[in-house]
Design a protein around this motif. Structure first.
Motif, PDB file in Angstrom:
ATOM      1  N   PRO A  35      73.400 -13.092  17.344  1.00  0.00           N
ATOM      2  CA  PRO A  35      74.879 -12.914  17.909  1.00  0.00           C
ATOM      3  C   PRO A  35      75.854 -12.995  16.778  1.00  0.00           C
ATOM      4  CG  PRO A  35      73.505 -14.309  19.253  1.00  0.00           C
ATOM      5  CD  PRO A  35      72.694 -14.180  17.949  1.00  0.00           C
ATOM      6  N   SER A  36      77.065 -12.209  16.992  1.00  0.00           N
ATOM      7  CA  SER A  36      77.947 -12.248  16.092  1.00  0.00           C
ATOM      8  C   SER A  36      78.890 -11.687  16.468  1.00  0.00           C
ATOM      9  CB  SER A  36      77.681 -11.847  14.469  1.00  0.00           C
ATOM     10  OG  SER A  36      78.573 -11.359  13.461  1.00  0.00           O
ATOM     11  N   GLU A  37      80.341 -12.029  16.011  1.00  0.00           N
ATOM     12  CA  GLU A  37      81.712 -11.409  16.391  1.00  0.00           C
ATOM     13  C   GLU A  37      81.944 -10.126  15.617  1.00  0.00           C
ATOM     14  OE1 GLU A  37      83.515 -12.298  19.051  1.00  0.00           O
ATOM     15  OE2 GLU A  37      81.641 -13.727  19.379  1.00  0.00           O
ATOM     16  N   ARG A  38      81.127  -9.709  14.753  1.00  0.00           N
ATOM     17  CA  ARG A  38      81.323  -8.348  13.921  1.00  0.00           C
ATOM     18  C   ARG A  38      80.117  -8.129  13.587  1.00  0.00           C
ATOM     19  NH1 ARG A  38      82.804 -12.817  11.009  1.00  0.00           N
ATOM     20  NH2 ARG A  38      82.305 -12.766   8.957  1.00  0.00           N
ATOM     21  N   LEU A  39      80.052  -6.737  12.900  1.00  0.00           N
ATOM     22  CA  LEU A  39      78.663  -6.277  12.580  1.00  0.00           C
ATOM     23  C   LEU A  39      78.547  -6.713  10.955  1.00  0.00           C
ATOM     24  CD1 LEU A  39      76.165  -4.427  12.901  1.00  0.00           C
ATOM     25  CD2 LEU A  39      77.616  -2.572  12.142  1.00  0.00           C
ATOM     26  N   GLN A  40      77.458  -7.373  10.565  1.00  0.00           N
ATOM     27  CA  GLN A  40      77.230  -7.809   9.456  1.00  0.00           C
ATOM     28  C   GLN A  40      75.518  -7.467   9.067  1.00  0.00           C
ATOM     29  OE1 GLN A  40      78.031 -12.021  10.366  1.00  0.00           O
ATOM     30  NE2 GLN A  40      78.914 -12.125   8.310  1.00  0.00           N
ATOM     31  N   LEU A  41      75.522  -7.018   8.017  1.00  0.00           N
ATOM     32  CA  LEU A  41      74.124  -6.573   7.512  1.00  0.00           C
ATOM     33  C   LEU A  41      73.655  -7.482   6.298  1.00  0.00           C
ATOM     34  CD1 LEU A  41      73.939  -2.733   7.976  1.00  0.00           C
ATOM     35  CD2 LEU A  41      73.212  -4.300   9.578  1.00  0.00           C
ATOM     36  N   THR A  42      72.641  -7.998   6.449  1.00  0.00           N
ATOM     37  CA  THR A  42      71.998  -8.576   5.279  1.00  0.00           C
ATOM     38  C   THR A  42      70.370  -7.958   4.990  1.00  0.00           C
ATOM     39  OG1 THR A  42      73.166 -10.656   5.528  1.00  0.00           O
ATOM     40  CG2 THR A  42      71.151 -10.748   4.280  1.00  0.00           C
ATOM     41  N   VAL A  43      70.118  -7.408   3.874  1.00  0.00           N
ATOM     42  CA  VAL A  43      69.107  -6.832   3.562  1.00  0.00           C
ATOM     43  C   VAL A  43      68.436  -7.600   2.236  1.00  0.00           C
ATOM     44  CG1 VAL A  43      67.958  -4.625   3.183  1.00  0.00           C
ATOM     45  CG2 VAL A  43      69.531  -4.578   4.799  1.00  0.00           C
ATOM     46  N   ALA A  44      67.090  -7.749   2.481  1.00  0.00           N
ATOM     47  CA  ALA A  44      66.580  -8.322   1.243  1.00  0.00           C
ATOM     48  C   ALA A  44      65.139  -7.738   1.097  1.00  0.00           C
ATOM     49  CB  ALA A  44      66.045 -10.023   1.584  1.00  0.00           C
ATOM     50  N   SER A  45      65.220  -6.929  -0.117  1.00  0.00           N
ATOM     51  CA  SER A  45      63.824  -6.124  -0.500  1.00  0.00           C
ATOM     52  C   SER A  45      63.218  -7.058  -1.576  1.00  0.00           C
ATOM     53  CB  SER A  45      64.403  -4.708  -0.855  1.00  0.00           C
ATOM     54  OG  SER A  45      63.521  -4.148  -1.750  1.00  0.00           O
ATOM     55  N   ILE A  46      61.973  -7.636  -1.320  1.00  0.00           N
ATOM     56  CA  ILE A  46      61.260  -8.483  -2.076  1.00  0.00           C
ATOM     57  C   ILE A  46      60.027  -7.880  -2.307  1.00  0.00           C
ATOM     58  CG2 ILE A  46      60.383 -10.635  -2.218  1.00  0.00           C
ATOM     59  CD1 ILE A  46      62.297 -11.568   0.258  1.00  0.00           C
ATOM     60  N   THR A  47      59.850  -7.545  -3.682  1.00  0.00           N
ATOM     61  CA  THR A  47      58.601  -6.772  -4.143  1.00  0.00           C
ATOM     62  C   THR A  47      58.356  -7.546  -5.513  1.00  0.00           C
ATOM     63  OG1 THR A  47      59.676  -5.382  -5.917  1.00  0.00           O
ATOM     64  CG2 THR A  47      59.515  -4.726  -3.399  1.00  0.00           C
ATOM     65  N   GLU A  48      57.092  -7.395  -5.739  1.00  0.00           N
ATOM     66  CA  GLU A  48      56.572  -7.923  -7.166  1.00  0.00           C
ATOM     67  C   GLU A  48      56.676  -6.777  -8.257  1.00  0.00           C
ATOM     68  OE1 GLU A  48      52.373  -9.202  -6.655  1.00  0.00           O
ATOM     69  OE2 GLU A  48      53.353 -11.001  -5.162  1.00  0.00           O
ATOM     70  N   HIS A  49      57.295  -5.756  -7.912  1.00  0.00           N
ATOM     71  CA  HIS A  49      57.498  -4.461  -9.197  1.00  0.00           C
ATOM     72  C   HIS A  49      58.092  -5.088 -10.067  1.00  0.00           C
ATOM     73  CE1 HIS A  49      58.606  -0.729 -10.554  1.00  0.00           C
ATOM     74  NE2 HIS A  49      57.623  -0.102 -10.256  1.00  0.00           N
ATOM     75  N   PRO A  50      57.769  -5.039 -11.382  1.00  0.00           N
ATOM     76  CA  PRO A  50      58.681  -5.440 -12.609  1.00  0.00           C
ATOM     77  C   PRO A  50      60.210  -4.783 -12.698  1.00  0.00           C
ATOM     78  CG  PRO A  50      56.843  -3.909 -13.333  1.00  0.00           C
ATOM     79  CD  PRO A  50      56.645  -3.849 -11.819  1.00  0.00           C
ATOM     80  N   VAL A  51      60.282  -3.671 -12.252  1.00  0.00           N
ATOM     81  CA  VAL A  51      61.784  -3.344 -12.345  1.00  0.00           C
ATOM     82  C   VAL A  51      62.567  -3.487 -11.006  1.00  0.00           C
ATOM     83  CG1 VAL A  51      62.972  -1.148 -12.454  1.00  0.00           C
ATOM     84  CG2 VAL A  51      61.064  -1.388 -13.912  1.00  0.00           C
ATOM     85  N   ALA A  52      61.975  -3.150  -9.648  1.00  0.00           N
ATOM     86  CA  ALA A  52      62.753  -3.393  -8.611  1.00  0.00           C
ATOM     87  C   ALA A  52      62.781  -4.839  -7.991  1.00  0.00           C
ATOM     88  CB  ALA A  52      61.911  -2.562  -7.354  1.00  0.00           C
ATOM     89  N   GLY A  53      61.938  -5.545  -8.353  1.00  0.00           N
ATOM     90  CA  GLY A  53      62.102  -7.110  -8.179  1.00  0.00           C
ATOM     91  C   GLY A  53      62.576  -7.444  -6.783  1.00  0.00           C
ATOM     92  N   GLN A  54      63.324  -8.526  -6.733  1.00  0.00           N
ATOM     93  CA  GLN A  54      63.896  -8.775  -5.560  1.00  0.00           C
ATOM     94  C   GLN A  54      65.341  -8.409  -5.382  1.00  0.00           C
ATOM     95  OE1 GLN A  54      63.357 -13.152  -4.631  1.00  0.00           O
ATOM     96  NE2 GLN A  54      61.377 -12.817  -5.270  1.00  0.00           N
ATOM     97  N   GLN A  55      65.918  -7.879  -4.509  1.00  0.00           N
ATOM     98  CA  GLN A  55      67.253  -7.393  -4.398  1.00  0.00           C
ATOM     99  C   GLN A  55      67.893  -7.792  -2.890  1.00  0.00           C
ATOM    100  OE1 GLN A  55      68.058  -3.346  -5.256  1.00  0.00           O
ATOM    101  NE2 GLN A  55      66.888  -3.301  -6.934  1.00  0.00           N
ATOM    102  N   ILE A  56      69.142  -8.343  -2.900  1.00  0.00           N
ATOM    103  CA  ILE A  56      69.724  -8.523  -1.672  1.00  0.00           C
ATOM    104  C   ILE A  56      71.134  -8.071  -1.629  1.00  0.00           C
ATOM    105  CG2 ILE A  56      70.503 -10.498  -0.167  1.00  0.00           C
ATOM    106  CD1 ILE A  56      68.233 -12.377  -1.431  1.00  0.00           C
ATOM    107  N   VAL A  57      71.615  -7.606  -0.455  1.00  0.00           N
ATOM    108  CA  VAL A  57      72.992  -7.176  -0.100  1.00  0.00           C
ATOM    109  C   VAL A  57      73.095  -8.073   1.437  1.00  0.00           C
ATOM    110  CG1 VAL A  57      73.013  -5.300  -1.580  1.00  0.00           C
ATOM    111  CG2 VAL A  57      72.036  -5.043   0.913  1.00  0.00           C
ATOM    112  N   SER A  58      74.390  -8.185   1.246  1.00  0.00           N
ATOM    113  CA  SER A  58      74.886  -8.732   2.536  1.00  0.00           C
ATOM    114  C   SER A  58      76.465  -8.322   2.693  1.00  0.00           C
ATOM    115  CB  SER A  58      74.833 -10.540   2.572  1.00  0.00           C
ATOM    116  OG  SER A  58      75.552 -11.014   3.707  1.00  0.00           O
ATOM    117  N   LEU A  59      76.776  -7.766   3.672  1.00  0.00           N
ATOM    118  CA  LEU A  59      77.975  -6.875   4.018  1.00  0.00           C
ATOM    119  C   LEU A  59      78.605  -7.149   5.360  1.00  0.00           C
ATOM    120  CD1 LEU A  59      76.399  -3.672   2.473  1.00  0.00           C
ATOM    121  CD2 LEU A  59      77.842  -5.106   1.228  1.00  0.00           C
TER     122      LEU A  59
END
Length: 249
Positions: free
Chosen positions: A155-179
């Protein structure tokens, strides 16, 4: 006397938008026309390449598949696919009512992001309509998980998106955005993010009949030693997952 801010009204387009391009999976050309629609119309696709131009209304009940690396909507035997980038642009710009005419099953991939849809929609503009927008609110936590993917809605009063992309790839690695999603945030932090795949996936995708229209012009390829082109955003992979998620929601 109370007033209602424009953001609480439903919105439609101020004019027509025409976009054409190649479907990333089918490799087929598509011409898509977006038209203004009345209050309460919602977002409706029409397959003008089929007899009587049958409609597919965007609704949870229309979900046919989210596999095959794209989202597919259907009404009976009538399908539209790879709709998530276009729907993300409509959602990000808070466009409630629009009729979408398409002469092919798959939406064009364009540059792999939502930037072209954004540019065209911004160019024509939107108009407020004489009815309040309707919002769905999450009343209690919802958890869904399958294989390596987990989704949690709170539940939230507004639309928020948090996405975590977690990999063991040497380039992609771990990426997170929260908006906090708004039209301005969509323009700057979501729309530019391109669809992507890993280099080792390419042969399997082609063998499965997918990515026939894919190229370095419309997709970001993640290689063991780097990306196929410079990133547009610091965490572009996670941002694109947020783009897809917004379109699917």
């Amino acid at each position: 006397m109370s007033t209602v801010t424009p953001e609480l009204f439903q919105h439609t387009l101020a004019g027509e938008v025409k976009v054409s391009g190649v479907g990333v999976h089918s490799g087929q050309h598509a011409c898509v026309v977006l038209r203004p629609a009345p209050v309460g119309h919602g977002i409706v696709f029409r397959r003008v390449d089929l007899e009587a131009a049958p409609a597919v209304r965007v609704a949870p009940s229309a979900l046919a598949s989210s596999g095959g690396r794209c989202t597919v909507l259907a009404q009976g035997e009538v399908r539209v696919r790879t709709v998530e980038h276009l729907l993300s642009a409509c959602s990000g710009l808070e466009i409630d009512n629009v009729e979408i005419l398409t002469d092919a099953e798959e939406m064009p991939i364009l540059d792999g992001s939502a930037l072209h849809w954004l540019s065209e929609l911004d160019a024509v503009g939107r108009v407020a309509q004489e009815a309040r927008a309707e919002y769905l609110r999450v009343s209690s936590p919802v958890l869904w998980s399958a294989q390596l993917t987990t989704l949690l809605a709170l539940p939230s009063e507004r639309l928020q998106l948090t996405v975590a992309s977690i990999t063991e790839h040497p380039v992609a690695g771990q990426q997170i955005v929260s908006l906090d999603v708004s039209p301005d945030v969509f323009r700057k932090a979501i729309a530019p993010a391109r669809t992507f795949c890993y280099l080792e996936e390419v042969e399997a995708l082609l063998a499965a009949g997918l990515a026939r229209g894919g190229s370095l012009e419309n997709a970001l390829v993640v290689r063991p030693d780097g990306y196929s082109s410079p990133l547009r955003l610091q965490d572009e992979l996670a941002a694109h997952k947020a783009l897809d998620l917004l379109g699917d929601l």
